[in-house]
Design an enzyme around this catalytic site. Structure first.
Site, mmCIF file in Angstrom:
data_model
loop_
_atom_site.group_PDB
_atom_site.id
_atom_site.type_symbol
_atom_site.label_atom_id
_atom_site.label_comp_id
_atom_site.label_asym_id
_atom_site.label_seq_id
_atom_site.Cartn_x
_atom_site.Cartn_y
_atom_site.Cartn_z
ATOM 1 N N SER A 43 -21.617 -12.462 -30.118
ATOM 2 C CA SER A 43 -21.435 -12.517 -29.291
ATOM 3 C C SER A 43 -22.347 -13.681 -28.126
ATOM 4 O O SER A 43 -23.814 -13.138 -28.876
ATOM 5 C CB SER A 43 -21.452 -10.860 -27.629
ATOM 6 N N LYS A 93 -23.833 -5.350 -29.541
ATOM 7 C CA LYS A 93 -23.708 -6.846 -31.049
ATOM 8 C C LYS A 93 -25.456 -7.371 -31.520
ATOM 9 O O LYS A 93 -25.146 -7.031 -32.686
ATOM 10 C CB LYS A 93 -23.359 -7.731 -29.552
ATOM 11 N N TYR A 103 -23.405 -3.877 -23.926
ATOM 12 C CA TYR A 103 -22.436 -4.619 -25.178
ATOM 13 C C TYR A 103 -23.106 -5.478 -25.833
ATOM 14 O O TYR A 103 -22.818 -5.565 -27.115
ATOM 15 C CB TYR A 103 -21.053 -5.213 -24.424
HETATM 16 N N1 UFG Z 1 -14.483 -14.893 -13.357
HETATM 17 C C1 UFG Z 1 -13.428 -14.543 -11.807
HETATM 18 N N2 UFG Z 1 -12.957 -14.651 -11.713
HETATM 19 C C2 UFG Z 1 -12.669 -12.794 -12.587
HETATM 20 C C3 UFG Z 1 -12.726 -13.095 -13.487
HETATM 21 C C4 UFG Z 1 -14.114 -13.744 -13.462
HETATM 22 O O1 UFG Z 1 -14.615 -15.571 -10.671
HETATM 23 O O2 UFG Z 1 -11.721 -12.556 -11.595
HETATM 24 C C5 UFG Z 1 -15.587 -15.117 -13.101
HETATM 25 C C6 UFG Z 1 -16.660 -14.772 -14.022
HETATM 26 O O3 UFG Z 1 -17.611 -14.349 -12.646
HETATM 27 C C7 UFG Z 1 -17.715 -16.061 -14.358
HETATM 28 C C8 UFG Z 1 -17.054 -16.576 -15.424
HETATM 29 O O4 UFG Z 1 -15.159 -16.524 -14.511
HETATM 30 O O5 UFG Z 1 -18.295 -17.303 -14.264
HETATM 31 C C9 UFG Z 1 -15.924 -15.949 -16.655
HETATM 32 O O6 UFG Z 1 -15.585 -15.397 -16.971
HETATM 33 P P1 UFG Z 1 -15.192 -13.726 -17.673
HETATM 34 O O7 UFG Z 1 -14.894 -12.226 -17.407
HETATM 35 O O8 UFG Z 1 -13.667 -14.388 -18.448
HETATM 36 O O9 UFG Z 1 -16.223 -14.102 -18.844
HETATM 37 P P2 UFG Z 1 -17.591 -13.694 -19.229
HETATM 38 O O10 UFG Z 1 -18.457 -15.531 -19.276
HETATM 39 O O11 UFG Z 1 -18.470 -13.199 -18.071
HETATM 40 O O12 UFG Z 1 -18.385 -13.631 -20.148
HETATM 41 C C10 UFG Z 1 -17.732 -14.075 -21.866
HETATM 42 C C11 UFG Z 1 -17.353 -13.156 -22.429
HETATM 43 C C12 UFG Z 1 -18.124 -11.889 -22.839
HETATM 44 C C13 UFG Z 1 -19.030 -11.963 -23.257
HETATM 45 C C14 UFG Z 1 -20.141 -12.659 -21.739
HETATM 46 C C15 UFG Z 1 -21.187 -13.377 -22.179
HETATM 47 O O13 UFG Z 1 -16.267 -12.236 -22.449
HETATM 48 O O14 UFG Z 1 -17.443 -11.033 -23.868
HETATM 49 O O15 UFG Z 1 -19.331 -13.909 -21.799
HETATM 50 O O16 UFG Z 1 -21.492 -14.440 -23.376
HETATM 51 F F1 UFG Z 1 -20.344 -10.543 -23.366
#
Ligand code: UFG
Length: 321
Positions: free
Chosen positions: A117, A145, A141
């Site tokens: 990841s 990894k 997490y």
């Molecule tokens: N977000 C919202 N509302 C929500 C959910 C997410 O605004 O209800 C935003 C988050 O704040 C972020 C973006 O949408 O800015 C993406 O969020 P995700 O949770 O979908 O994904 P992340 O980028 O946080 O996480 C991803 C992978 C993880 C990994 C991470 C770090 O899902 O497994 O990238 O690289 F760890």
């Protein structure tokens, strides 16, 4: 054709990998405990063994069936949960991976593609993130990894063994032919949450943060279609079997898309307004996470086919039609 054991092959990404392997003509065997993987995601053309990676005997039983290569996607992946219950992630993601690696070595299986990841990098010190960026995970997490990547690196030095760690950025979408239909239960990621709001499974959702230093104030991420991720795994197996080397590769598109752009694109695709509000920033979220994605292109001779976010979202919405 080579025989590939897909551990975690009933999961969201795993099932897409199985589909690509079958289409590539690989003899494919799935090992999954169905804890988050789903039976509806299994392909009848692939073998299936229900088992857990903490069960070394069960692993040996499949590993000894003339397996040529392993794809390991059997990880827990909820970032928030990993901070509250690190024991669960230590056991499943680290101990489970050690079992897989040891079972491989003991059974003479020499090649593994590992589901890593972008979380291994932690908060970006510079952008885009290339593979030389320091590894400094900010959640357990991501740490789990990184630990497995490091274990594989040692095994590759000490044993007749090579690996490719694929560092996924944000996986989204579903196979365009609708052959995979299992949606994640209790999704934590943006697009599945938006889709639950679009289909009435939840009332609405929140955009976490509107005051980031980005053009529209919401976070930028690198969204890559799951079928593109999947085809990279097949290319990685090919590479591992024809080359003694090991690699750690970013899998992204290199294109940054904001949360607001995802929301707007979804509204365009579904043809209606969504119910959402702006909320506080989510702790630990960097403003921008985007990949420098050239190395995977070069090493795997692979390209993502999907570049348009609306087209990607359409592959999800089509499942509802
Ligand atoms: N977000 C919202 N509302 C929500 C959910 C997410 O605004 O209800 C935003 C988050 O704040 C972020 C973006 O949408 O800015 C993406 O969020 P995700 O949770 O979908 O994904 P992340 O980028 O946080 O996480 C991803 C992978 C993880 C990994 C991470 C770090 O899902 O497994 O990238 O690289 F760890």
């Amino acid at each position: 054709m080579p025989k590939v054991l897909v551990i975690g092959g009933a999961g969201y990404i795993g099932s897409h990998v199985v589909k690509e392997l079958l289409e590539g003509g690989y003899d494919t065997l799935v090992f999954d405990d169905l804890s988050t993987g789903q039976e509806v995601n299994l392909f009848k053309e692939a073998g299936f063994v229900r088992g857990n990676i903490l069960d070394r005997k069960a692993l040996d039983a499949v590993m000894s069936q003339n397996v040529d290569a392993v794809v390991h996607l059997a990880g827990k992946k909820a970032v928030g949960e990993s901070m509250e219950n690190p024991q669960k992630y230590a056991e499943n993601n680290i101990n489970g991976s050690i079992n897989i690696l040891n079972s491989m070595v003991d059974n003479g299986v020499k090649h593994i593609v590992f589901s890593s990841s972008a979380a291994v990098y932690g908060t970006p010190q510079y952008l885009p993130l290339d593979e030389k960026h320091p590894l400094n995970p900010v959640n357990f997490y991501g740490f789990s990894k990184m630990e497995v990547e490091n274990l594989m690196e040692w095994y590759s030095r000490l044993k007749d063994f090579n690996y490719i760690a694929l560092r996924y950025f944000n996986a989204v979408g579903y196979a365009a032919d609708k052959s995979i239909t299992g949606r994640e239960k209790n999704p934590q990621n943006l697009l599945p949450i938006i889709m639950e709001a679009a289909t009435g499974k939840r009332d609405g959702f929140a955009i976490f943060g509107s005051d980031y230093e980005t053009p529209d104030g919401t976070c930028l991420r690198d969204y890559i279609h799951v079928s593109d991720l999947a085809s990279a795994h097949v290319a990685a197996i090919h590479r591992l079997m024809s080359d003694k080397k090991s690699y750690r590769l970013n899998l992204g598109t290199g294109k940054a898309v904001s949360v607001k752009e995802i929301v707007d694109a979804t509204e365009n695709v579904i043809g209606k307004r969504l119910n959402y509000r702006y909320a506080a920033r989510r702790p630990g979220d960097p403003a921008v996470v985007v990949a420098k994605a050239d190395l995977a292109r070069e090493v795997l001779n692979w390209r993502p086919r999907y570049t348009d976010i609306e087209e990607i979202i359409r592959t999800v919405w089509n499942l509802e039609l």
